[in-house]
Scaffold this motif. Sequence first.
Motif, short mmCIF file in Angstrom:
data_model
loop_
_atom_site.label_atom_id
_atom_site.label_comp_id
_atom_site.label_asym_id
_atom_site.label_seq_id
_atom_site.Cartn_x
_atom_site.Cartn_y
_atom_site.Cartn_z
N ASP A 296 60.63 21.32 71.94
CA ASP A 296 59.18 21.56 72.01
C ASP A 296 58.82 21.90 73.45
N ARG B 131 53.19 27.56 72.98
CA ARG B 131 54.06 26.47 72.54
C ARG B 131 55.24 27.09 71.81
N LEU C 244 58.55 26.04 69.49
CA LEU C 244 59.21 25.00 68.71
C LEU C 244 60.50 25.55 68.13
N ALA D 230 59.07 22.16 61.50
CA ALA D 230 58.53 22.68 62.75
C ALA D 230 57.17 23.36 62.52
N ARG E 167 55.96 23.75 76.14
CA ARG E 167 54.56 24.15 76.30
C ARG E 167 54.37 24.77 77.68
#
Length: 461
Positions: free
Chosen positions: A213, A275, A277, A320, A215
């Motif tokens: 993850d 973001r 994932l 996800a 960001r």
Amino acid sequence: MTLTFAPDTDDAIPLYLVPKDGVDAFRKTLSGRDAGWLDARGFKGNLGQVVSFPGDSGKVALAVVGYGDGKARARKRFGTATARGVLPDGIYRLVTELEGDALDEVALGWLLAGYRFDRYAKNPGPKANMIAPDNVDAARIEAIAAGEHLTRDLINTPANDMGPDELEAAARNLASRFDAEISVTTGDALLEANFPLIHAVGRASPRAPRLIDMRWGADGPNLVLVGKGVCFDTGGLNLKPGASMGLMKKDMGGSATVLGLAHMIMALGLKLQLRVLIPAVENAVDGSAFRPGDVLPSHKGLTVEINNTDAEGRLVLADALAVADAEMPDMIVSMATLTGAARVAVGPDLAPFYATDDMDASAVKAGAKRAADPVWEMPFWTPYEPRIEPGIADLDNAPSGGFAGSITAALFLKRFVTDTDRYLHFDIYGWQPAAAPARPKGGVGQGARALLEALPGMLKL
């Protein structure tokens, strides 16, 4: 190896870009000797045809590359990029009247043609390089080439050196470069964090499954990229035959592509909150492997009946996507080497994609045309939804019958995006079966450049 333009120099060799209908006019600009040399070499302006002219010292004095005609360019995008592997060593300066998207394509094709995968064997790239042409955004084109370079390297790396650990390391390196935040949930911690599908698919491998993850960005619209990171796919207990397993190092192509796109976005400083994932797993076989007939929970709360352990990509993506959807971003994009049905439908060159918003679909198609990154829109065909509803559970991961495999997979994923209005899914191949201009055989990004081109309009950046 970096895919960058050469620094400017007064000694650059002129490289003339000449279309088929411009050969006569170009010939008239040459000296009698050079015009004879051009004729002797049979130059017709065909796409990618190259002639170099010796100077008095014996070194190259100038060169010409054919730009073909509209039909040839439509059939072979980046066709002039082949010149980079043919031209003698040197630094060239492009001479052309092209501008806009056409000039950008020539410049990007030149950089991409310099890619070689040389981790395990010497595979030197071409020695010819070019100064950034006038009137192109060189920094942008270099950022795009670097993102594609990252994608190709990740896909080309064999699974013994590109498991979940190494994929995580690649994401961490990218995050470090651009000061992004990154967290990783690994192994049994996936169960504690309610990611049961990611855990189930990856638990049979000694290489622990995980959810990566990342960001980046503090302002602007929220964009989430979700990439399938199945680092090798044996098929699980529904074991693939050997011929089908041979290319499964590329089953993490979705994650490689979103990391490449993330590189482009961050390098260009787009004003958005990004973001990324990546569910990273290896679909292996041992006594703990998930089984056909199992019914598994998901992060979303939906249950899934497993009718084929080789349909594992949609499972890891489901968890996800659910966590992405919970934050209700402005847009979610998933990318995955998901179905063989997509390859049967459109072959390896086109990236099928699905969009919940017609305007987004139009923007992606327009961006694809400008970026020479071909895509093909497919429908979220709701009349097929009963096919993914088995009765014993909320969803079926592998409907029987064999029809509409890419569409039913997309519909499965869409069930995990319920609170976010704008969702795009790309069912990519991620592999170039045979060498083509600017696309050597091997791993390749698909859809990333089209999205990059479309994002400013779609998200009003």
